[in-house]
Design an enzyme around this catalytic site. Structure first.
Site, PDB file in Angstrom:
ATOM      1  N   SER A 292       1.944  -5.427   3.307  1.00 39.96           N
ATOM      2  CA  SER A 292       0.526  -5.807   3.418  1.00 39.96           C
ATOM      3  C   SER A 292       0.320  -7.311   3.444  1.00 39.96           C
ATOM      4  O   SER A 292       1.022  -8.043   2.749  1.00 39.96           O
ATOM      5  CB  SER A 292      -0.257  -5.228   2.230  1.00 39.96           C
ATOM      6  OG  SER A 292      -0.112  -3.826   2.184  1.00 39.96           O
ATOM      7  N   HIS A 393      -5.005  -0.382  -2.129  1.00 36.38           N
ATOM      8  CA  HIS A 393      -3.764   0.344  -2.417  1.00 36.38           C
ATOM      9  C   HIS A 393      -3.663   0.757  -3.883  1.00 36.38           C
ATOM     10  O   HIS A 393      -3.146   1.826  -4.209  1.00 36.38           O
ATOM     11  CB  HIS A 393      -2.548  -0.498  -2.016  1.00 36.38           C
ATOM     12  CG  HIS A 393      -2.356  -0.605  -0.531  1.00 36.38           C
ATOM     13  ND1 HIS A 393      -1.982   0.476   0.248  1.00 36.38           N
ATOM     14  CD2 HIS A 393      -2.527  -1.642   0.323  1.00 36.38           C
ATOM     15  CE1 HIS A 393      -1.911   0.093   1.526  1.00 36.38           C
ATOM     16  NE2 HIS A 393      -2.248  -1.183   1.593  1.00 36.38           N
TER      17      HIS A 393
END
Ligand code: 0OR
Length: 463
Positions: A292, A393
């Site tokens: 990410s 997340h």
């Protein structure tokens, strides 16, 4: 304009039938939904806000009626259960806003669900712009969000694997919606669905051909620590996948495409659904992780250093770096001793050149890695992780697992997050528990490596 609006609303927002006749009254004529959609579509942006205010303000819940029924319900508390349930049902019916019937009617019209998704996007924009009366608009958003959440629940969504054989219009939309690592050309797009890659989207029967949320996956030998190795030119687009080379699934891009579905949690469901899909295709697959970006880290750091240089100016020592590290910065930048090292460091990082100097990169790696670990783990917004991607997340129950140096050496990567990227790891048997702990206690599941970096930050700074 005002008059036309009021006239239209009075006509198409049917009055709520009485409780007794609620099942005997035919639904409002379909033409009313069509008229409302047509009228709304023809309005310019700012007039749409006005209409939404009038709809939510003038056609919501009859508060006086609700108060009256609350009184009546209070009186029946001592009565038999049937009477209490009946009184509660009357109250429940009175709490349904009048405009709900209109929204239901629109959802049954052709293109009506997509229309309502876009209308909620307008609502969210209006709420973000803060130039509206608060409570009614928020109430309308709440009603619409709960309706959309039911229509777009995971059981009603289709999982679609996107391949080079998918229709051009879908591939075109996938490349257009890609919000994390922009697709540059057809070759790029072909690589995204080629060997050792998977691309999945959720679609809904009410919005055919519209990918609602898109997930890009790389199938690798171990958990990726660098994005260029994923999105760079791939050697051979016709390579045959060798299952023995595949031990990990890396989520390197996820994007939701409908602003109006914000808060409906589609991305979370898609990740979980794709994990199941990949486990079925590769039974030995055990590692699932994101790779990410860390949007906002550079600007957060700039703010921190700016604050420091002000404090330093007032004699408050710059404590983000150790004395030794500041001296090395001065030497590496050839700064005259005593010149404001913080300013120099801020300028260096903003310019993005520093990564090319081996000496500076070597010197700054431990500093930036511990600052970044703190930014992800320690910086909060209303108790949750400040960084939106971390928050996403962590809400899904992932673990803040590893920071990767020189993970994104593109100009965007260096400018946005000093080239650092992060793996949020999905330990499948822990996600439910982690998600609960994060949402209830704001506690973040992080690996020992990350906690080590956080501890180094805390040791170095008295922030
Ligand atoms: C990260 C995404 C996919 C999460 O979407 P979703 O799961 O639907 O969450 P929410 O929008 O319902 O809160 C979404 O926030 C998004 O598209 N963000 C921009 C691109 C990105 N990956 O940060």
């Amino acid at each position: 304009q005002q008059g036309a609006m009021d006239e239209l609303l009075a006509r198409v927002v049917a009055p709520v039938p009485s409780y007794e006749t609620r099942d005997k009254v035919p639904p409002p004529p379909e033409a009313d939904s069509g008229d409302f959609m047509m009228f709304y579509r023809r309005l310019e942006r700012e007039h749409r806000g006005r209409l939404l205010e009038r709809l939510s303000g003038g056609f919501g819940v009859d508060h006086r009626r609700v108060a009256e029924l609350c009184g009546r319900l209070a009186d029946t508390q001592s009565r038999d259960p049937a009477t209490v349930l009946q009184a509660e049902d009357r109250l429940r019916y009175a709490l349904t806003p009048r405009y709900r019937q209109l929204l239901n009617g629109v959802s049954r019209a052709d293109g009506g669900v997509k229309f309502l998704v876009d209308l909620r996007a307008d609502l969210l924009e209006l709420m973000a712009s803060k130039n509206h009366e608060g409570p009614n608009i928020r109430d309308l958003n709440g009603t619409l969000k709960s309706m959309l959440s039911e229509w777009f629940s995971v059981g009603l969504l289709q999982l679609q694997r996107i391949t080079w054989q998918s229709p051009c219009e879908i591939l075109q939309k996938i490349s257009q919606y890609e919000a994390v690592h922009p697709v540059r050309n057809w070759t790029d797009m072909k690589r995204r669905v080629g060997p050792y890659r998977r691309c999945y989207a959720f679609t809904h029967a009410a919005m055919p051909g519209e990918p609602l949320v898109v997930l890009h996956v790389a199938l690798t030998e171990d958990i990726s620590d660098n994005i260029q190795s994923i999105v760079r030119e791939f050697a051979n687009l016709d390579a045959k996948e060798d299952v023995n080379q595949i031990n990990a699934a890396i989520f390197y891009s996820i994007s939701s495409t409908q602003a109006g579905l914000q808060g409906v949690e589609l991305g979370n469901y898609l990740i979980k659904r794709v994990v199941r899909e990949l486990q079925a295709e590769f039974p030995h697959l055990t590692s699932f992780s994101s790779l990410s970006p860390i949007p906002g880290f550079s600007s957060w750091l700039q703010g921190l250093l700016l604050g420091l240089s002000r404090r330093e100016a007032r004699g408050g020592g710059p404590d983000l770096l150790s004395e030794q590290e500041w001296r090395e910065v001065e030497e590496a930048t050839g700064l005259a001793p005593g010149a404001p090292a913080v300013e120099e460091l801020r300028r260096l990082l903003a310019a993005g050149e520093w990564l090319r100097s081996e000496r500076l990169a070597l010197l700054l790696e431990p500093v930036l890695m511990r600052l970044c670990a703190w930014y992800l783990y320690g910086e909060k917004r209303r108790g949750y992780a400040l960084n939106p991607v971390a928050n996403f997340h962590l809400q899904n129950g992932a673990t803040l697992w590893r920071l990767n140096w020189r993970a994104d050496t593109s100009p965007r990567g260096v400018a946005g997050s000093c080239g650092i990227m992060v793996n949020y790891r999905y330990f499948l048997e822990e996600t439910a528990r982690n998600s609960g702990l994060y949402l209830q206690d704001r506690s973040i599941a992080a690996s020992e490596t990350v906690m080590g970096l956080v501890a180094q930050f805390q040791k170095n700074s008295k922030l």
